[in-house]
Write a protein that holds these residues in place. Structure first.
Motif, mmCIF file in Angstrom:
data_model
loop_
_atom_site.group_PDB
_atom_site.id
_atom_site.type_symbol
_atom_site.label_atom_id
_atom_site.label_comp_id
_atom_site.label_asym_id
_atom_site.label_seq_id
_atom_site.Cartn_x
_atom_site.Cartn_y
_atom_site.Cartn_z
ATOM 1 N N PRO A 397 0.850 -1.192 0.000
ATOM 2 C CA PRO A 397 0.000 0.000 0.000
ATOM 3 C C PRO A 397 0.885 1.241 0.000
ATOM 4 O O PRO A 397 1.817 1.320 0.798
ATOM 5 C CB PRO A 397 -0.782 -0.120 1.309
ATOM 6 N N ARG A 398 0.653 2.144 -0.909
ATOM 7 C CA ARG A 398 1.474 3.347 -0.951
ATOM 8 C C ARG A 398 0.603 4.559 -1.165
ATOM 9 O O ARG A 398 -0.517 4.469 -1.639
ATOM 10 C CB ARG A 398 2.485 3.255 -2.105
ATOM 11 N N SER A 399 1.170 5.681 -0.836
ATOM 12 C CA SER A 399 0.512 6.951 -1.118
ATOM 13 C C SER A 399 1.611 7.985 -1.340
ATOM 14 O O SER A 399 2.757 7.785 -0.922
ATOM 15 C CB SER A 399 -0.417 7.361 0.018
ATOM 16 N N SER A 400 1.268 9.054 -1.988
ATOM 17 C CA SER A 400 2.278 10.090 -2.249
ATOM 18 C C SER A 400 1.559 11.358 -2.643
ATOM 19 O O SER A 400 0.343 11.405 -2.773
ATOM 20 C CB SER A 400 3.230 9.643 -3.363
ATOM 21 N N GLN A 401 2.354 12.391 -2.846
ATOM 22 C CA GLN A 401 1.776 13.666 -3.288
ATOM 23 C C GLN A 401 2.660 14.260 -4.363
ATOM 24 O O GLN A 401 3.880 14.057 -4.362
ATOM 25 C CB GLN A 401 1.711 14.655 -2.116
ATOM 26 N N THR A 402 2.053 15.001 -5.257
ATOM 27 C CA THR A 402 2.819 15.770 -6.228
ATOM 28 C C THR A 402 2.179 17.137 -6.332
ATOM 29 O O THR A 402 0.990 17.305 -6.061
ATOM 30 C CB THR A 402 2.820 15.126 -7.627
ATOM 31 N N TRP A 403 2.971 18.087 -6.701
ATOM 32 C CA TRP A 403 2.407 19.404 -6.982
ATOM 33 C C TRP A 403 3.264 20.088 -8.033
ATOM 34 O O TRP A 403 4.445 19.778 -8.184
ATOM 35 C CB TRP A 403 2.270 20.266 -5.723
ATOM 36 N N GLY A 404 2.660 21.005 -8.755
ATOM 37 C CA GLY A 404 3.409 21.635 -9.840
ATOM 38 C C GLY A 404 2.831 22.973 -10.238
ATOM 39 O O GLY A 404 1.712 23.036 -10.764
ATOM 40 N N PRO A 405 3.530 24.079 -9.956
ATOM 41 C CA PRO A 405 3.109 25.371 -10.494
ATOM 42 C C PRO A 405 3.590 25.490 -11.939
ATOM 43 O O PRO A 405 4.620 24.916 -12.305
ATOM 44 C CB PRO A 405 3.827 26.385 -9.606
ATOM 45 N N TYR A 406 2.842 26.240 -12.767
ATOM 46 C CA TYR A 406 3.252 26.401 -14.154
ATOM 47 C C TYR A 406 2.896 27.789 -14.658
ATOM 48 O O TYR A 406 1.990 28.442 -14.153
ATOM 49 C CB TYR A 406 2.635 25.318 -15.056
ATOM 50 N N PHE A 407 3.649 28.205 -15.650
ATOM 51 C CA PHE A 407 3.450 29.523 -16.259
ATOM 52 C C PHE A 407 3.637 29.379 -17.757
ATOM 53 O O PHE A 407 4.561 28.724 -18.229
ATOM 54 C CB PHE A 407 4.460 30.536 -15.703
ATOM 55 N N ASP A 408 2.760 30.012 -18.531
ATOM 56 C CA ASP A 408 2.870 29.967 -19.983
ATOM 57 C C ASP A 408 2.517 31.337 -20.539
ATOM 58 O O ASP A 408 1.659 32.035 -19.984
ATOM 59 C CB ASP A 408 1.914 28.907 -20.548
ATOM 60 N N SER A 420 6.297 32.245 -27.867
ATOM 61 C CA SER A 420 5.664 31.626 -26.707
ATOM 62 C C SER A 420 6.734 30.996 -25.848
ATOM 63 O O SER A 420 7.749 30.510 -26.357
ATOM 64 C CB SER A 420 4.691 30.519 -27.133
ATOM 65 N N ALA A 421 6.499 30.997 -24.536
ATOM 66 C CA ALA A 421 7.424 30.330 -23.621
ATOM 67 C C ALA A 421 6.654 29.913 -22.394
ATOM 68 O O ALA A 421 5.669 30.553 -22.004
ATOM 69 C CB ALA A 421 8.574 31.256 -23.245
ATOM 70 N N GLY A 422 7.096 28.837 -21.788
ATOM 71 C CA GLY A 422 6.425 28.374 -20.581
ATOM 72 C C GLY A 422 7.351 27.491 -19.791
ATOM 73 O O GLY A 422 8.358 26.983 -20.294
ATOM 74 N N VAL A 423 7.012 27.310 -18.527
ATOM 75 C CA VAL A 423 7.821 26.438 -17.667
ATOM 76 C C VAL A 423 6.943 25.894 -16.558
ATOM 77 O O VAL A 423 5.969 26.535 -16.134
ATOM 78 C CB VAL A 423 9.038 27.212 -17.100
ATOM 79 N N ARG A 424 7.265 24.707 -16.124
ATOM 80 C CA ARG A 424 6.546 24.101 -14.993
ATOM 81 C C ARG A 424 7.571 23.440 -14.084
ATOM 82 O O ARG A 424 8.530 22.820 -14.556
ATOM 83 C CB ARG A 424 5.525 23.082 -15.491
ATOM 84 N N TYR A 425 7.338 23.558 -12.784
ATOM 85 C CA TYR A 425 8.178 22.891 -11.790
ATOM 86 C C TYR A 425 7.331 21.822 -11.132
ATOM 87 O O TYR A 425 6.248 22.099 -10.642
ATOM 88 C CB TYR A 425 8.670 23.902 -10.748
ATOM 89 N N ASP A 426 7.810 20.589 -11.145
ATOM 90 C CA ASP A 426 7.068 19.493 -10.516
ATOM 91 C C ASP A 426 7.865 18.908 -9.364
ATOM 92 O O ASP A 426 9.090 18.738 -9.459
ATOM 93 C CB ASP A 426 6.790 18.374 -11.541
ATOM 94 N N ARG A 427 7.161 18.609 -8.316
ATOM 95 C CA ARG A 427 7.814 17.941 -7.191
ATOM 96 C C ARG A 427 6.908 16.826 -6.724
ATOM 97 O O ARG A 427 5.718 17.025 -6.491
ATOM 98 C CB ARG A 427 8.052 18.921 -6.059
ATOM 99 N N GLY A 432 10.816 12.982 -7.307
ATOM 100 C CA GLY A 432 11.796 14.028 -7.049
ATOM 101 C C GLY A 432 11.283 15.309 -7.655
ATOM 102 O O GLY A 432 10.084 15.572 -7.664
ATOM 103 N N SER A 433 12.203 16.109 -8.188
ATOM 104 C CA SER A 433 11.751 17.371 -8.775
ATOM 105 C C SER A 433 12.188 17.440 -10.221
ATOM 106 O O SER A 433 13.168 16.806 -10.629
ATOM 107 C CB SER A 433 12.299 18.557 -7.991
ATOM 108 N N ALA A 434 11.438 18.185 -11.004
ATOM 109 C CA ALA A 434 11.768 18.340 -12.420
ATOM 110 C C ALA A 434 11.315 19.710 -12.877
ATOM 111 O O ALA A 434 10.272 20.202 -12.437
ATOM 112 C CB ALA A 434 11.087 17.257 -13.248
ATOM 113 N N VAL A 435 12.092 20.317 -13.741
ATOM 114 C CA VAL A 435 11.736 21.591 -14.359
ATOM 115 C C VAL A 435 11.545 21.323 -15.843
ATOM 116 O O VAL A 435 12.418 20.744 -16.488
ATOM 117 C CB VAL A 435 12.839 22.645 -14.149
ATOM 118 N N SER A 436 10.401 21.719 -16.384
ATOM 119 C CA SER A 436 10.081 21.436 -17.797
ATOM 120 C C SER A 436 9.824 22.747 -18.525
ATOM 121 O O SER A 436 8.760 23.334 -18.379
ATOM 122 C CB SER A 436 8.843 20.543 -17.894
#
Lengths: 672, 190
Positions: A397-408, A420-427, A432-436
């Motif tokens: 049994p597992r659980s987790s959380q993610t969140w990600g603000p984004y701007f475009d 056009s340009a945009g970016v999103r940060y995910d954690r 882990g974390s990722a910047v897209s």
């Protein structure tokens, strides 16, 4: 074609051709919009796409290479499910192992990937589950294809807006609106191998401002009475023949309730499929081998525009995915009298998602979107056990959380130049974390030509299934997996050719880092981070649209996806894809002929088998407006009865799986 | 035919007895070019020209397109329609403003040569409805700006420049959701 099939097809053909009573309405090619009032014209929507930038925009303004398949295409070309729609689209291909339909994009389709590298949305709602990251796209898709208004296919990385899984593409399925249905519809479909399907839909936009849509579909498919697999051609395994083990049943429901700016929407599907292939070393030919997949979501959406032009969209949703796999194995306990036992595999995924984003246009030139998405994975549970002894092999049994603000953002520098340009940060707890980031330039040197230069980076976190699944028999865990990332560079030219034609050429190259891939050491399957992959390709497409509903398109994709360390082509990666469709008015604008053709060049399977290239042709005869409210269609698939072999995943003994030969479908819909 | 197939078709066919509303066939959405062409023709019906505007054209009503034609063949489809009584619609294309001086409506495409100011000077004092599609067009001296906002048309109207050219608006030109009066008319349109 068999006798029964030929009889049903001739029946449908005669009905469609004979009953032409009511006058037809103008097809888009020769309609006159000036017949509308000015108010009606000002309420008319132009062709748009929403998935490319999370806001409505025209296809040519979208910062991506976009295709849109409409409900008219789906009906007149006889597409049976979402996988069928995608397989007809430039650069996409599918394979089927007689359980699931797997999607490949731009030469990339990995074994053991349940479509986790394409983000599938329904009206912007994520369908990919939170355990395997997969999206079901065959008859197990959550939506009946008759409820689809259009499918927006946005190629390229989409993590800058949508986060994980938007690796190669984002596919947004937009449903029909209640006012488009304006009453009730009943559909009956029958097809080869004893398939029966019934659908009932009610949709209405009431005068008090309430919109309602309710729809349910039931499918019963007996499948092939017998299938032969030469890998099991031995007297101990029935000489390779399995009987009545290909059946499938599905039920789905979709509902939408809207009032002013609020929409409550929900969908549910459950599909039971018998597995005839002996997958995962199960007892070949045993009818007890089956998989059950269920998907469910409910979402409340608020869409509000303030007086200053600020637009707010807020969504809160609850989703649930469940899987029950029953696998029959030979009993290895000498003390047991039963020759076999049931191994039960279960997945339970439950998650809540909240997404809020605001959009604003500044000085008629700059459009900005700012958003935040959060997801609570309440359950990401995987269990399996032996049914005879109760022995539990896996209980995670597992659980987790993610969140990600984004701007475009999108800035109209000149009337013919947009940046056009945009970016999103995910954690995420697992990812882990990722910047897209992503960026694009859209330039129109003349009104009829659009040039797009696109760059994007996306990521896909290792999912629970890849990290933690084991059955003690065929697959091992790997909790140390890292996220994989992709960088994509693309150039697109779109050109209007006169009044009727449109052409596009796209060239791309992508690099996948730390690819998560399913491997085998000869005994166990396991997911690992492997080396770099490079894919590159050219895509050409020409489409034409004429009066009276005549239209067509043809595309060619030339692609090359290799592992950079060995420079060897990936498995399940065709070099060439040729896809085309043609819709022709056969009798006034009441009867149409639809032709869908596909060529997929040869592929290797993960275990080294060869799936030769194949060409397939599907024909559909579609009729409407001959009796008010009635639609009738008859389709023949694989008309030339070609032998089609598709690469099999690693969990099968077979290296390739033979697909259906010539099959038919007849569908009758009444709208009232 | 098997019993199940027959029953299925009979159930659907049985619905034929019910009152049917001839379920609306939804046509695919138009392109921006098709919609703007229709709007351009339609808007002409909401403007009143002085009689002097028709002295030279006689029985014709002329719409001119200045710059690279953005309509494809959609605007041509409306040729010979009757506008303002019995006047047949004619379409002209030109790359210089002076060639379109006698038109009743001139659409200035976003791809045009020359500055907007010098183009508008050519039509100064003439009863010509000037329509554009660039941001700020109505503020900068144009009369009607035809935009697409998200997925629907949106008009910006400068009634003052139209009145100076001898034109008047009539009828209800849309709601505030789809029309913005950059400068209001001096007399309420009827």
């Amino acid at each position: 074609m068999g006798g029964r099939a030929a009889s049903a097809f001739r029946w449908a053909l005669a009905a469609a051709a004979a009953l032409a009573l009511s006058p037809g309405r103008a097809e888009p090619g020769d309609r006159d919009l000036t017949e509308l009032t000015l108010d009606e014209l000002l309420e008319t929507k132009v062709q748009t796409v929403t998935a490319a930038a999370r806001r409505t925009q025209s296809v040519s303004d979208a910062p991506s290479a976009v295709s849109v398949i409409t409900s008219d295409d789906i009906r007149k070309l006889g597409y049976q499910h979402l996988g069928d729609v995608l397989a007809s689209t430039r650069g996409f291909y599918t394979s089927n192992d007689r359980d699931y339909t797997y999607l490949g994009v731009r030469g990339f389709g990995r074994p053991g990937d349940y479509n986790s590298r394409v983000l599938v949305l329904v009206n912007g709602q994520r369908i990919n589950d939170n355990v395997t990251g997969g999206a079901l796209i065959g008859r197990e898709f959550i939506l009946d294809p008759d409820l689809i208004d259009r499918v927006e296919i946005v190629r390229g990385p989409g993590s800058a807006l949508y986060g994980s899984n938007a690796f190669f593409a984002v596919v947004n399925v937009v449903t029909r609106k209640p006012k488009d249905i304006d009453g009730a519809e009943a559909t009956f479909t029958t097809a080869s191998q004893d398939l029966y399907q019934g659908r009932f839909t009610y949709g209405k936009a009431f005068k008090n401002g309430v919109d309602l849509l309710l729809s349910g579909t039931i499918t019963d498919h007996a499948g092939h009475e017998s299938l032969y697999f030469r890998e099991y051609d031995d007297p101990s395994t029935g000489n390779g023949v399995t009987r009545n083990t290909d059946g499938e049943k599905a039920r789905s429901f979709f509902g939408q309730l809207g009032w002013k700016e609020l929409t409550l929407e929900g969908g549910w599907v459950e599909r039971i499929k018998h597995v005839p292939t002996g997958a995962f070393e199960t007892v070949f030919g045993d009818p007890g081998n089956e998989t059950i997949d269920g998907d469910y979501y409910t979402r409340l959406r608020l869409d509000h525009e303030f007086e200053n032009g600020l637009r707010l969209e807020a969504n809160i949703s609850s989703s649930y995915y469940y899987f029950d796999g029953t696998y029959i194995y030979e009993n290895d306990r000498p003390s047991s009298l039963a020759p076999t036992y049931r191994f039960v595999d279960q997945i339970r995924g439950r998650w809540l998602t909240e997404d809020v984003h605001v959009q604003r246009m500044w000085w008629d030139r700059l459009s900005t979107t700012l958003g935040l998405e959060a997801r609570q994975n309440l359950n990401q549970d995987q269990d399996n056990y032996r049914d005879d002894t109760g022995e539990i092999i896996l209980n995670t049994p597992r659980s987790s959380q993610t969140w990600g603000p984004y701007f475009d953002s999108s800035f109209t520098v000149l009337t013919n130049l947009t940046l056009s340009a945009g970016v999103r940060y995910d954690r995420g707890d697992f990812e882990g974390s990722a910047v897209s980031p992503r960026a694009s330039l859209i330039y129109r040197p003349i009104q009829t030509t659009t040039l797009k230069l696109l760059y994007g980076q996306s990521f896909r976190g290792p999912n629970s299934y890849e990290r933690f699944y084991t059955d003690g028999l065929t697959q091992k865990t790997n909790p140390d997996l890292k996220p994989e990332k992709i960088d994509t560079y693309e150039a697109v030219v779109e050109q209007d050719l006169g009044q009727h034609f449109k052409a596009s050429v796209a060239g791309y190259v992508y690099y996948v880092h730390d690819l998560i891939d399913q491997t085998s050491d000869g005994y166990f399957l396991m997911y690992r981070n492997l080396d770099e992959v490079r894919g590159r390709g050219l895509e050409f497409e020409v489409s034409g649209h004429f009066a009276h509903g005549l239209r067509g398109r043809v595309s060619l994709a030339i692609q090359d996806a290799i592992a950079l360390d060995t420079h060897m082509r990936l498995s399940n990666s065709p070099e060439r894809l040729l896809q085309g469709s043609l819709i022709v008015p056969v009798y006034e604008e009441k009867v149409f002929g639809g032709m869908d053709l596909r060529y997929v060049s040869g592929r290797t399977s993960a275990s080294g088998g060869e799936a030769p290239g194949y060409f397939t042709l599907n024909l559909t005869l579609f009729s409407h407006r001959w009796v008010n409210g009635l639609e009738l269609s008859a389709s023949v698939y694989n008309v030339l009865d070609r032998r089609i072999l598709e690469p099999a995943p690693l969990e099968l003994l077979q290296q390739v799986i033979e697909q259906d030969g010539r099959t038919f479908q007849v569908k009758l819909t009444y709208k009232f | 035919m098997s019993r199940r197939r027959f029953v299925g078709f009979a159930l659907v066919a049985g619905c034929l007895g019910a009152r049917n509303l001839a379920g609306a066939e939804k046509a695919p959405a138009p392109t921006e070019a098709e919609l703007k062409a229709a709007l351009l023709v339609k808007l002409a019906g909401f403007i009143v020209w002085p009689e002097s505007a028709f002295a030279k054209s006689g029985s014709q009503f002329e719409i001119g397109v200045l710059g690279t034609n953005p309509f494809g063949a959609f605007l041509n489809r409306h040729e010979d329609k009757k506008i303002h009584g019995d006047r047949a619609l004619k379409i002209r294309y030109a790359s210089s403003a002076s060639e379109l001086k006698d038109c009743h409506v001139v659409f200035i495409a976003s791809q045009h040569e020359g500055a907007l100011g010098s183009i508008l000077k050519v039509f100064e004092g003439r009863p010509v409805l000037i329509v554009g599609e660039e941001p700020g067009f109505a503020m900068n001296g144009g009369m009607i700006n035809l935009l697409i906002r998200e997925d629907k048309p949106y008009l910006e109207i400068n009634a003052r420049t139209a009145e100076l050219a001898g034109l008047k608006f009539r009828g209800q030109l849309g709601s505030p959701k789809s029309v913005r009066w950059v400068v209001q008319p001096s007399v309420e349109p009827r």
